[in-house]
Design a protein around this motif. Structure first.
Motif, PDB file in Angstrom:
ATOM      1  N   ALA A 118       0.825  -1.207   0.000  1.00 31.21           N
ATOM      2  CA  ALA A 118       0.000   0.000   0.000  1.00 31.21           C
ATOM      3  C   ALA A 118       0.858   1.256   0.000  1.00 31.21           C
ATOM      4  O   ALA A 118       0.595   2.208  -0.761  1.00 31.21           O
ATOM      5  N   ALA A 119       1.887   1.299   0.859  1.00 33.65           N
ATOM      6  CA  ALA A 119       2.752   2.476   0.924  1.00 33.65           C
ATOM      7  C   ALA A 119       3.520   2.673  -0.379  1.00 33.65           C
ATOM      8  O   ALA A 119       3.718   3.804  -0.841  1.00 33.65           O
ATOM      9  N   THR A 120       3.947   1.575  -0.997  1.00 36.33           N
ATOM     10  CA  THR A 120       4.658   1.681  -2.275  1.00 36.33           C
ATOM     11  C   THR A 120       3.723   2.139  -3.378  1.00 36.33           C
ATOM     12  O   THR A 120       4.115   2.925  -4.252  1.00 36.33           O
ATOM     13  N   LEU A 121       2.486   1.668  -3.348  1.00 38.11           N
ATOM     14  CA  LEU A 121       1.508   2.076  -4.364  1.00 38.11           C
ATOM     15  C   LEU A 121       1.277   3.578  -4.335  1.00 38.11           C
ATOM     16  O   LEU A 121       1.318   4.240  -5.379  1.00 38.11           O
ATOM     17  N   ILE A 122       1.052   4.138  -3.152  1.00 35.60           N
ATOM     18  CA  ILE A 122       0.769   5.572  -3.092  1.00 35.60           C
ATOM     19  C   ILE A 122       2.025   6.384  -3.410  1.00 35.60           C
ATOM     20  O   ILE A 122       1.943   7.459  -4.019  1.00 35.60           O
ATOM     21  N   THR A 123       3.196   5.880  -3.023  1.00 35.89           N
ATOM     22  CA  THR A 123       4.431   6.582  -3.369  1.00 35.89           C
ATOM     23  C   THR A 123       4.653   6.591  -4.867  1.00 35.89           C
ATOM     24  O   THR A 123       4.944   7.636  -5.467  1.00 35.89           O
ATOM     25  N   ALA A 124       4.507   5.428  -5.497  1.00 33.80           N
ATOM     26  CA  ALA A 124       4.702   5.337  -6.940  1.00 33.80           C
ATOM     27  C   ALA A 124       3.678   6.171  -7.692  1.00 33.80           C
ATOM     28  O   ALA A 124       3.993   6.772  -8.732  1.00 33.80           O
ATOM     29  N   SER A 125       2.462   6.234  -7.184  1.00 31.82           N
ATOM     30  CA  SER A 125       1.403   6.995  -7.863  1.00 31.82           C
ATOM     31  C   SER A 125       1.734   8.476  -7.926  1.00 31.82           C
ATOM     32  O   SER A 125       1.606   9.112  -8.975  1.00 31.82           O
ATOM     33  N   VAL A 126       2.174   9.027  -6.794  1.00 35.75           N
ATOM     34  CA  VAL A 126       2.445  10.464  -6.788  1.00 35.75           C
ATOM     35  C   VAL A 126       3.766  10.779  -7.481  1.00 35.75           C
ATOM     36  O   VAL A 126       3.909  11.848  -8.092  1.00 35.75           O
ATOM     37  N   VAL A 127       4.742   9.866  -7.400  1.00 38.34           N
ATOM     38  CA  VAL A 127       5.994  10.083  -8.118  1.00 38.34           C
ATOM     39  C   VAL A 127       5.741  10.160  -9.616  1.00 38.34           C
ATOM     40  O   VAL A 127       6.390  10.927 -10.342  1.00 38.34           O
ATOM     41  N   ALA A 128       4.767   9.391 -10.097  1.00 37.63           N
ATOM     42  CA  ALA A 128       4.473   9.372 -11.530  1.00 37.63           C
ATOM     43  C   ALA A 128       3.978  10.719 -12.039  1.00 37.63           C
ATOM     44  O   ALA A 128       4.161  11.046 -13.216  1.00 37.63           O
ATOM     45  N   VAL A 129       3.351  11.532 -11.178  1.00 39.01           N
ATOM     46  CA  VAL A 129       2.817  12.814 -11.637  1.00 39.01           C
ATOM     47  C   VAL A 129       3.603  14.008 -11.129  1.00 39.01           C
ATOM     48  O   VAL A 129       3.499  15.097 -11.692  1.00 39.01           O
ATOM     49  N   SER A 130       4.394  13.826 -10.063  1.00 40.64           N
ATOM     50  CA  SER A 130       5.083  14.979  -9.469  1.00 40.64           C
ATOM     51  C   SER A 130       6.592  14.898  -9.576  1.00 40.64           C
ATOM     52  O   SER A 130       7.269  15.898  -9.334  1.00 40.64           O
ATOM     53  N   GLY A 131       7.132  13.736  -9.927  1.00 39.90           N
ATOM     54  CA  GLY A 131       8.571  13.565  -9.894  1.00 39.90           C
ATOM     55  C   GLY A 131       9.046  13.186  -8.504  1.00 39.90           C
ATOM     56  O   GLY A 131       8.240  12.915  -7.605  1.00 39.90           O
ATOM     57  N   VAL A 132      10.344  13.161  -8.323  1.00 45.45           N
ATOM     58  CA  VAL A 132      10.931  12.742  -7.049  1.00 45.45           C
ATOM     59  C   VAL A 132      10.982  13.935  -6.095  1.00 45.45           C
ATOM     60  O   VAL A 132      11.706  14.900  -6.333  1.00 45.45           O
ATOM     61  N   ILE A 133      10.203  13.858  -5.025  1.00 40.20           N
ATOM     62  CA  ILE A 133      10.144  14.915  -4.017  1.00 40.20           C
ATOM     63  C   ILE A 133      10.570  14.306  -2.688  1.00 40.20           C
ATOM     64  O   ILE A 133       9.888  13.440  -2.139  1.00 40.20           O
ATOM     65  N   GLY A 134      11.703  14.749  -2.181  1.00 42.38           N
ATOM     66  CA  GLY A 134      12.242  14.178  -0.961  1.00 42.38           C
ATOM     67  C   GLY A 134      11.866  14.938   0.288  1.00 42.38           C
ATOM     68  O   GLY A 134      11.250  16.008   0.231  1.00 42.38           O
ATOM     69  N   TRP A 135      12.199  14.359   1.438  1.00 38.48           N
ATOM     70  CA  TRP A 135      12.097  14.938   2.775  1.00 38.48           C
ATOM     71  C   TRP A 135      10.689  14.951   3.346  1.00 38.48           C
ATOM     72  O   TRP A 135      10.531  14.982   4.566  1.00 38.48           O
ATOM     73  N   VAL A 136       9.663  14.964   2.527  1.00 39.83           N
ATOM     74  CA  VAL A 136       8.299  15.023   3.063  1.00 39.83           C
ATOM     75  C   VAL A 136       8.000  13.770   3.885  1.00 39.83           C
ATOM     76  O   VAL A 136       7.501  13.846   5.014  1.00 39.83           O
ATOM     77  N   GLY A 137       8.304  12.592   3.315  1.00 39.55           N
ATOM     78  CA  GLY A 137       8.036  11.354   4.023  1.00 39.55           C
ATOM     79  C   GLY A 137       8.913  11.135   5.236  1.00 39.55           C
ATOM     80  O   GLY A 137       8.590  10.301   6.090  1.00 39.55           O
ATOM     81  N   LEU A 138      10.010  11.838   5.351  1.00 41.05           N
ATOM     82  CA  LEU A 138      10.890  11.719   6.512  1.00 41.05           C
ATOM     83  C   LEU A 138      10.550  12.723   7.595  1.00 41.05           C
ATOM     84  O   LEU A 138      10.432  12.380   8.773  1.00 41.05           O
ATOM     85  N   MET A 139      10.367  13.971   7.199  1.00 43.95           N
ATOM     86  CA  MET A 139      10.251  15.050   8.168  1.00 43.95           C
ATOM     87  C   MET A 139       8.837  15.192   8.740  1.00 43.95           C
ATOM     88  O   MET A 139       8.660  15.396   9.950  1.00 43.95           O
TER      89      MET A 139
END
Length: 340
Positions: free
Chosen positions: A246-267
């Protein structure tokens, strides 16, 4: 007592999100007063069809982009919170585990061959899932040397391999048409978001969030360790598989439209943990609201602070990195992993 503690926090964050959405919708080269924004939204909800310039700017340009920012921020924050609780590691996030770069590799391949957004999203999910499998397998094979350290190191290694593969794709891409698109996309941007993209990514993210909400109590138990989880009747292996998917699905979904955006999932999950503690049933909704509001603010800054649009990934690295340093220096290890 838990519900009494989390309810005002959720209500307050929802109000903050609504406020930043209204401000963001009215901010730009064509300014719109907050009252006009609210009136236009209420009129559209009531079935009105205002075709004025303000309505065109709102409903065809800014609000779709704001909706994408909400979706991206909520998805990355939820995935980061799930990974951190699942692996019992305060440094785990979609980008540190290599999921973002792994999903980005599949998406870049899709861009290279000109596939539609649905196929790009599917390819990102497949490669992102393979990344998680490789990271988990590598960390598990070296578990006697420390699970947390090996997991982070495995994510760094696999993420570096995925980044190298992305660089290889950039080399073979057409330098006049494909390469600029891939390069700008890798920095993260919502400038080219379209309503049809939202029609694909929002349902996919919603589908991925459902298991996280349904399994939130089991995920909280998993944070205690597999032995304790089994003692409490939780199938640790199956639950972990579902949550990772599930976590990979939602990550891959948003990466497909927004590109690689870091730090949000960590911070963002660390900020949420300071508000409501480490329990995942509280952490998940607060992380989602915080991530959504944070991404709306960052995207608004990206398109307004300079004459040219700043890639979102650059701003999240600057803002997120600064906030993370503040968390560590101000609150110490309590900001990383509270257990009370």
């Amino acid at each position: 007592m838990a519900s009494q503690r989390i309810t005002p926090v959720v209500i307050g964050l929802a109000a903050v999100l609504a406020f930043v959405v209204v401000i963001a919708a009215g901010t730009g080269p064509y300014p719109i007063a907050p009252g006009e924004v609210i009136a236009a939204m209420l009129d559209r909800l009531a079935g009105g069809r205002d075709d004025g310039q303000a309505a065109i700017v709102l409903f065809q340009v800014r609000l779709p982009r704001i909706a994408a920012a909400i979706c991206v921020g909520a998805a990355l924050a939820a995935a980061g919170a799930a990974y951190q609780c699942l692996f019992r590691n305060p440094l785990v996030s979609p980008d540190i585990l290599g999921v973002s770069h792994g999903a980005g590799f599949g998406a870049v391949i899709g861009i290279l061959f000109g596939f539609p957004i649905a196929v790009i999203e599917l390819m990102g999910f497949v490669t992102g899932s393979l990344t998680v499998v490789l990271v988990s397998a590598l960390a598990w094979s070296l578990r006697e040397r420390g699970d947390i350290l090996m997991l982070v190191l495995a994510g760094i290694v696999v993420g570096a391999i995925a980044a190298a593969a992305i660089s290889l794709v950039k080399i073979v891409a057409d330098p006049y048409s494909q390469l600029p698109m891939i390069t700008y996309w890798l920095l993260g941007s919502l400038a080219s978001i379209r309503p049809e993209d939202l029609a694909v990514v929002i349902p996919t993210v919603a589908i991925g969030l459902v298991p996280l909400f349904l399994l939130r109590w089991r995920i909280a138990v998993l944070s205690l360790g597999d032995d304790d989880a089994r003692a409490l009747g939780v199938d640790a292996r199956r639950t972990r598989q579902v949550v990772i998917a599930a976590a990979t699905l939602i990550t891959a979904s948003v990466v497909a439209v927004s590109g690689v955006i870091g730090w949000v999932g960590l911070m963002v999950p660390h900020l949420a943990r300071l508000l409501v503690g480490p329990r995942f049933d509280r952490l998940l909704p607060v992380s989602i609201l915080l991530g959504a509001a944070f991404m709306v603010v960052v995207d608004t800054l990206a398109r307004t602070v300079a004459r040219i649009e700043i890639p979102i990934g650059v701003l999240t690295a600057l803002v997120g990195g600064g906030l993370f340093v503040w968390l560590i220096t101000r609150h110490g290890t309590r900001a990383l992993w509270r257990r009370e």
